[in-house]
Design an enzyme around this catalytic site. Structure first.
Site, PDB file in Angstrom:
ATOM      1  CD  GLU A  24      23.826 -46.611  38.725  1.00 32.45           C
ATOM      2  OE1 GLU A  24      24.889 -46.663  38.085  1.00 32.45           O
ATOM      3  OE2 GLU A  24      23.032 -45.651  38.660  1.00 32.45           O
TER       4      GLU A  24
ATOM      5  CB  SER B  88      19.254 -41.535  36.472  1.00 31.71           C
ATOM      6  OG  SER B  88      18.361 -40.550  35.968  1.00 31.71           O
TER       7      SER B  88
ATOM      8  CB  CYS C  10      28.577 -45.006  36.081  1.00 27.07           C
ATOM      9  SG  CYS C  10      29.858 -44.126  35.185  1.00 27.07           S
TER      10      CYS C  10
ATOM     11  CG  PHE D 233      26.207 -37.100  43.903  1.00 24.12           C
ATOM     12  CD1 PHE D 233      27.102 -37.875  44.626  1.00 24.12           C
ATOM     13  CD2 PHE D 233      25.023 -37.700  43.478  1.00 24.12           C
ATOM     14  CE1 PHE D 233      26.850 -39.203  44.913  1.00 24.12           C
ATOM     15  CE2 PHE D 233      24.751 -39.030  43.760  1.00 24.12           C
ATOM     16  CZ  PHE D 233      25.670 -39.785  44.483  1.00 24.12           C
TER      17      PHE D 233
ATOM     18  CE  LYS E 117      20.920 -29.326  37.425  1.00 29.87           C
ATOM     19  NZ  LYS E 117      21.761 -29.596  38.577  1.00 29.87           N
TER      20      LYS E 117
END
Length: 522
Positions: A405, A249, A304, A171, A196
């Protein structure tokens, strides 16, 4: 301890007019057509600045995901046989359209993701940068050749497209990742793709797909679905999918890699991070603090390559922490499309709740909460998903907030005595996307670059993301695969080598029947 609560009014300087209260029912893209899903399951996408639902996002059925793959497969023969120089003409036109629609796309990213206006524009500019890099395909797809590789034998290596790829999108960068990292190189190399899209933020890449069609891209080369993990599982094992590009992830990345690689697919999985910066005693405090603020709280920490941990040498730590707190308190927190906003909301309530839980965990673990952003109020936008800058000092080894994280505007300060101790703490982390040092000492900077585990290293650069001609180079549990996205790695990922060896007979050899077992190979 007492929290430092922030309350800031909305600036009158806004980016563009937006329609509040409009809820769209989204479709999916197959073979150039937007189709309404037959699903009964829809999820809500929000405007994070207001908390309002702005779109109903379909959970496409398995049959619809398979339909998208079939469309990409059908488009591949024609697109792959189109000369590369003509394929990139589409990208030239797309680049111009991205510039022409820059404000529209910036608003769309800001409205569905919550990035500040400047950050949202950067998201779109990164999509443009990836497009520009992919325009280099005619050069970077060139192979190698050698005449008389063996006596009378010539060998040529070609780079060839593979077929259909799948891109699984997070996202947090709804323009850059699907339309900068994945799609441009994939299709420039002659492949087709099924994206996707992230159900939280699908509209940015959908709009850019429309611009691709306007630029002349044939139907079926790009297809877009939104679905849950259950339906996306089809992409991992589908026999017509040749490779998977994933950002998300580490646990999901490992599952994707093990599942897809077991069926012979290529996989690049860009995963979690816990980037650290080592600040040595000789670093200029004010400038370093400004760089840390930008790196830690930019994009609300939802990237990230954020900088969620600072490892400060003891001689500078007190002054540095005080300066970071002072500068953090001046950050304008507000709606994404207010151009004066410096820290926008996080993507939705569920993610906000996750970050708040992490802050509670930090308190329970004994870290010192020196700036608390939990109770921030933005007047007129009280239902938005806001968290102010949050800072923990004296984060000790073993505290989970300093190791895992969080993906939010939460900064952890660790203190060390020496360069060597700091480097050891940083390298003990299982993730290795970015690694930063702030110093004026060339010796320590060089030693850091040599010995840090980080794949992207910053020397006085808080977010060391390289420009698109270099790979996004995560290591350890931040990347799973062999070939990174972008740079020459990206072209290698989206192509396969074909090596052709040939010889031509003269009159004498054409009549001979004497053929050696190692004919032409020795």
């Amino acid at each position: 301890m007492k929290s430092n609560r922030l309350k800031q009014p909305l600036s009158e300087e806004k980016g563009m007019d937006i329609k509040m209260g409009e809820v769209k029912k989204l479709k999916f893209l197959v073979n150039g057509q937007w189709k309404e899903s037959k699903t009964e399951k829809y999820s809500d996408a929000y405007d994070p600045s207001t908390g309002e639902v702005i779109a109903k996002v379909p959970c496409c059925t398995k049959a619809e995901v398979e339909e998208a793959v079939e469309a990409a497969k059908a488009a591949f023969p024609s697109w792959s046989s189109t000369p590369v120089i003509k394929r990139v003409q589409v990208l030239y036109k797309l680049r111009d359209l991205l510039i022409e629609h820059m404000d529209e796309l910036t608003m769309l990213v800001a409205k569905e993701n919550g990035k500040s206006w400047e950050e949202a524009q950067g998201d779109v500019l990164k999509a443009k940068e990836g497009t520009e890099q992919a325009i280099s395909a005619p050069s970077l797809m060139m192979g190698d050749s050698l005449m008389d590789a063996s006596s009378g034998f010539d060998t040529v290596l070609y780079r060839m497209p593979l077929g259909v790829f799948a891109g699984i999108i997070p996202f947090n960068f709804p323009a850059m990742i699907p339309m900068g990292w994945m799609t441009p190189m994939c299709i420039a190399c002659g492949n087709t793709i099924v994206l996707k899209a992230a159900s939280f933020t699908p509209q940015s890449c959908m709009r850019i797909a429309e611009l691709y069609k306007e630029a002349g891209l044939p139907d079926g080369v790009i297809n877009i679905v939104t679905c849950s993990r259950n339906e996306a599982e089809i992409l991992l094992t589908h026999p017509d999918i040749k490779g998977i590009s994933f950002v998300g992830s580490t646990s999901v990345g490992m599952h994707i890699y093990s599942t897809a690689a077991a069926t012979g697919k290529r996989v690049q999985a860009l995963c979690e991070a816990k980037n650290h910066a080592l600040v040595l005693n000789d670093a200029p405090v004010k400038r370093v603090a400004a760089g840390i603020i930008n790196s830690s709280f930019g994009c609300a920490g939802e990237r990230c390559m954020a900088l969620p941990v600072v490892v400060a040498q003891e001689g500078i730590a007190d002054a540095l922490v005080a300066e970071i707190i002072a500068q953090a308190k001046t950050l304008k927190v507000g709606p994404a499309y207010d151009k004066s906003t410096k820290l926008g909301p996080v993507v939705n309530q569920a993610h906000k709740d996750s970050i708040l839980k992490w802050i509670e965990t930090g308190i329970e673990e004994g870290a010192e909460l020196v700036l608390d952003g939990r109770d921030i109020v933005v007047e007129g936008y009280e239902n938005g998903f806001y968290i102010g800058p949050t800072i923990f000092d004296h984060v000790a080894p073993g505290m989970s907030i300093g190791e895992k994280e969080i993906f939010g505007p939460v900064l952890c300060i660790k203190r060390v005595k020496t360069f060597e101790e700091g480097l050891e703490i940083m390298n003990a982390n299982p993730y290795a996307n970015g690694s930063v040092i702030f110093t004026q000492n060339g010796h320590y900077a060089r030693e850091f670059a040599r010995h840090t585990d980080g794949g992207m290293i910053g020397i006085n650069v808080g977010i060391p993301v390289p420009v698109g001609m270099f790979p996004f180079n995560g290591k350890k549990l931040s990347f799973i695969g062999d070939l990174h996205c972008l740079g020459k790695d990206g072209f290698r990922f989206f192509t396969e080598n074909k090596v052709v060896t040939s010889r031509w007979f003269d009159e004498e050899t054409g009549e001979s029947t004497n053929v050696n077992t190692w004919d032409g190979t020795i």
